[in-house]
Design an enzyme around this catalytic site. Structure first.
Site, mmCIF file in Angstrom:
data_model
loop_
_atom_site.group_PDB
_atom_site.id
_atom_site.type_symbol
_atom_site.label_atom_id
_atom_site.label_comp_id
_atom_site.label_asym_id
_atom_site.label_seq_id
_atom_site.Cartn_x
_atom_site.Cartn_y
_atom_site.Cartn_z
ATOM 1 N N SER A 147 7.202 20.075 -18.251
ATOM 2 C CA SER A 147 6.453 18.865 -18.600
ATOM 3 C C SER A 147 5.503 19.158 -19.757
ATOM 4 C CB SER A 147 5.630 18.435 -17.373
ATOM 5 O OG SER A 147 4.578 17.550 -17.725
ATOM 6 N N TYR A 160 -0.376 18.430 -10.522
ATOM 7 C CA TYR A 160 0.909 18.369 -11.248
ATOM 8 C C TYR A 160 0.902 19.376 -12.400
ATOM 9 C CZ TYR A 160 4.724 16.003 -13.834
ATOM 10 O OH TYR A 160 5.888 15.690 -14.505
#
Ligand code: GCO
Ligand code: CA
Length: 263
Positions: A147, A160
């Site tokens: 990500s 996250y």
């Protein structure tokens, strides 16, 4: 013939999750390159069945199973079943992931642990289970879906970011330990893509939507089918000497500090 290197004919690929969003888009690309696809539902059998119908509507046959990828026993049982009934897994895409947008100071431990469990521990569990036959067969491809948060922080997505940063380093350590068996382990880092996961951020006129468009040199959100080429590359013989790399498909976002809006 260089394009032949990108063929996935005869290959079996498990995209964890894979019932919607980027996982489905990547699975479709791998299928179009010739792979047989496995996807898994976690919470809802109905969502899994809907996904299978969507794949079939495009003429793609996929195998769908229910499996909680954070549950080592379920993963071990599923992999044993797949290897017995379908074949050895040639390509593993650790795609299943969740995000919780909560300020760290307010985040309940249970929420933190769930994000780490799904986004970081599950890739460990699934890869460790699948890699055993890859080692025996001296071949395999593992692609960890990273990500922008593997490289950058963003407010309210601390768990996250910790998981995706960890997944970047887990990718490098898997490559370190498994490249000697002709297994290539790499990461694929999508930038900001138009999916259900980012839908809350893309409300027209929403400051974040404008921010991302301005922060991304390409000046737009990514479209799911713009990820297909990169995942086919990392899943194919075309990347046989690529290891421990994170390939970012982000419209240039990580390349720049950005610019004042309107410039
Ligand atoms: C967010 C977004 C991001 C993207 C993606 C960026 O809340 O910032 O959901 O996390 O989904 O991970 O690479
Ligand atoms: Ca095969």
């Amino acid at each position: 013939m260089i394009l032949q290197q990108f063929s996935l004919t005869g290959k079996l690929a498990w995209i964890t999750g894979g019932t919607h969003g980027l996982g489905m888009a990547m699975a479709k690309a791998l299928a179009q390159a010739g792979a047989t696809i496995i996807v898994n539902g976690n919470s809802s059998r109905e969502k899994l069945d809907q996904a299978i119908q969507e794949y079939q509507a495009e003429g793609l046959t996929v195998h769908g199973f229910m499996c909680d990828v954070t549950n080592q026993q379920q993963v071990r049982e599923l992999v044993a079943h797949i290897e017995k009934e379908i074949g050895f897994i040639d390509i593993l895409v650790n795609n299943a992931g969740i995000i919780k947008r909560i300020p760290l100071v307010e985040m309940d431990l249970i929420d933190w642990q769930q994000v780490i469990d799904v986004d970081l521990t599950a890739p460990f569990i699934v890869s460790q289970t699948v890699v055993k036959s890859m080692i025996e067969r001296q071949q395999g491809k593992i692609i960890n879906i990273c990500s922008m948060m593997s490289e950058l922080g963003r407010q309210n997505v601390g768990a996250y970011a910790a998981a995706k940063g960890g997944l970047k380093m887990l990718t490098r350590n898997m490559a370190t330990e498994w490249a000697r068996y002709n297994i290539q382990v790499n990461g694929l880092g999508p930038g900001y893509f138009a999916t259900s996961q980012t839908a809350p951020l893309r409300v027209a006129g929403n400051a974040f939507h404008e921010f991302i468009v301005n922060r991304t040199p390409a000046g737009k959100w990514g479209e799911p089918d713009e990820l297909g080429g990169a995942v086919v590359f990392l899943a194919s013989a075309a990347s046989n000497f690529v290891n421990g790399q994170i390939l970012y498909v982000d419209g240039g976002l990580l390349a720049t500090i950005g610019k004042p809006s309107g410039e």
